[in-house]
Scaffold this active site. Sequence first.
Site, PDB file in Angstrom:
ATOM      1  N   GLU A 286       0.825  -1.209   0.000  1.00 42.99           N
ATOM      2  CA  GLU A 286       0.000   0.000   0.000  1.00 42.99           C
ATOM      3  C   GLU A 286       0.856   1.253   0.000  1.00 42.99           C
ATOM      4  OE1 GLU A 286      -2.911   0.016   3.141  1.00 42.99           O
ATOM      5  OE2 GLU A 286      -4.117  -1.516   2.155  1.00 42.99           O
ATOM      6  N   GLU A 378      -6.053  -7.447  -1.067  1.00 40.81           N
ATOM      7  CA  GLU A 378      -6.412  -7.347   0.352  1.00 40.81           C
ATOM      8  C   GLU A 378      -7.721  -6.583   0.477  1.00 40.81           C
ATOM      9  OE1 GLU A 378      -3.345  -5.802   3.132  1.00 40.81           O
ATOM     10  OE2 GLU A 378      -4.980  -4.644   4.045  1.00 40.81           O
TER      11      GLU A 378
END
Length: 460
Positions: A286, A378
């Site tokens: 991320e 995710e």
Amino acid sequence: MKRIVALLATCATALGLTALAGPQPAAAATGCKVDYTVTSQWQGGFQAGVKITNLGDPVTGWTLKFSLPDAGQKVVQGWNATWSQSGSTVSAAGVDWNRTLATGASTDLGFTGSFTGSNPKPSAFTLNGVTCTGSVGDTPSNPDPGSNGTPVDVNGQLHVCGVNLCNQYNRPIQLRGMSTHGIQWFSKCYTSASLDALAKDWKSDLLRIAMYVQENGYETDPAGFTSRVNSLVDMAEARGMYALIDFHTLTPGDPNYNLDRAKTFFASVAARNAAKKNVIYEIANEPNGVSWTAIKNYAEQVIPVIRAADPDAVIIVGTRGWSSLGVSDGSSETEVVNNPVNATNIMYTFHFYAASHKDNYRATVSRAASKLPLFVTEFGTVSATGGGAMDRTSTTAWLDLLDQLKISYANWTYSDADESSAALKPGTCNGSDYSSSGVLTESGALIKSRISTADSFPTS
Ligand code: IDC
């Protein structure tokens, strides 16, 4: 070169109980089993798994010893125990979370080793000083995935075709599976028993291996985390699941901070796993607080390192704003559409947490899915903190959308973390039951009900 050798050694005699706390019963029931498996071997090195099963009364505190008969054999790096070696004798002592073994409970240890000359099998297993005797054979402990229709058997080597993930028949597929929690914290949750349940009961198509880089992760022990990831790749492969190798950058958010580590890590795992069909690489979990241009620069340096070793694997690139395609930073997918990564056979990451990310994020995915190959590596059913109430309505809307668009996904997390995003109740990973409905959290029950429905992978 991959070779699997398994030795079964059954402790027919007493399991030493000296390390038990407090007074012990005079005649405790005893017994144990050790499965030793060489999971891979290469020039001068090998990796082995050691599974201990307690067949006697519960024990607290144990030390396994065995002998490496060739003087040149050395343990290089071990996990899930405290390892040491004196001459040819290797010792592995239980650590906090696996030192108690209930009756019937197993624990999985492993190590990488080096050898010169031949690589003979170890012998003379003892547990708490008691010799484990019994049959020693060459039966592989992993079932041969063969043609039993696992996701990897059916789909084979994956590739990107158009905006889709496609199988060996060049047909679009959707993989549905689970992400580990940080393997630096929850390795006790990733054992033969838990992964059997994930493959067989959950019918999970993939295991995402979340290897944090910071927060006591990879940067603290590159060799150890690299072997642990490789071992989980093997465990997924043995069960016919895809393995998503997640270089879990999070804080700091600029992946370039970890560029050198990423190059070292991916050069190693890509070389080691190049011949496998089940590996997918996720190069930055991320990115946050960083521009798309900087992420793209990072990707264009890491991707060639992977390609040099493993030319045909799918690679997934993180996106701006915690892999929100930029939306959480006030941007949108157009920055990627207008300036894509200069590489082929790649996909882009999208993450969501259902209680935090709703209609405007779903609208983005609906739009972007016709222009970019997306993979939800995710997501959570809860808020972006990983906690808070599960949002069933939003989760269902998300999963219906991903099913419709054939976008693959992995849920955060297959773990017993004390947070509502975890699929297993706290304490589950101290036991051996991963299959009953009683071990599932509210999130785990919802996600298992979605993942375990039959796949309909095209076969021609
Ligand atoms: C969370 C974990 C939590 C941990 C925290 C910091 O659930 O136990 O303390 O990370 O490491 C992400 C990240 C993922 C987060 C998760 C939930 O990829 O690492 O895990 N999340 O906050 N992005 C959005 C949410």
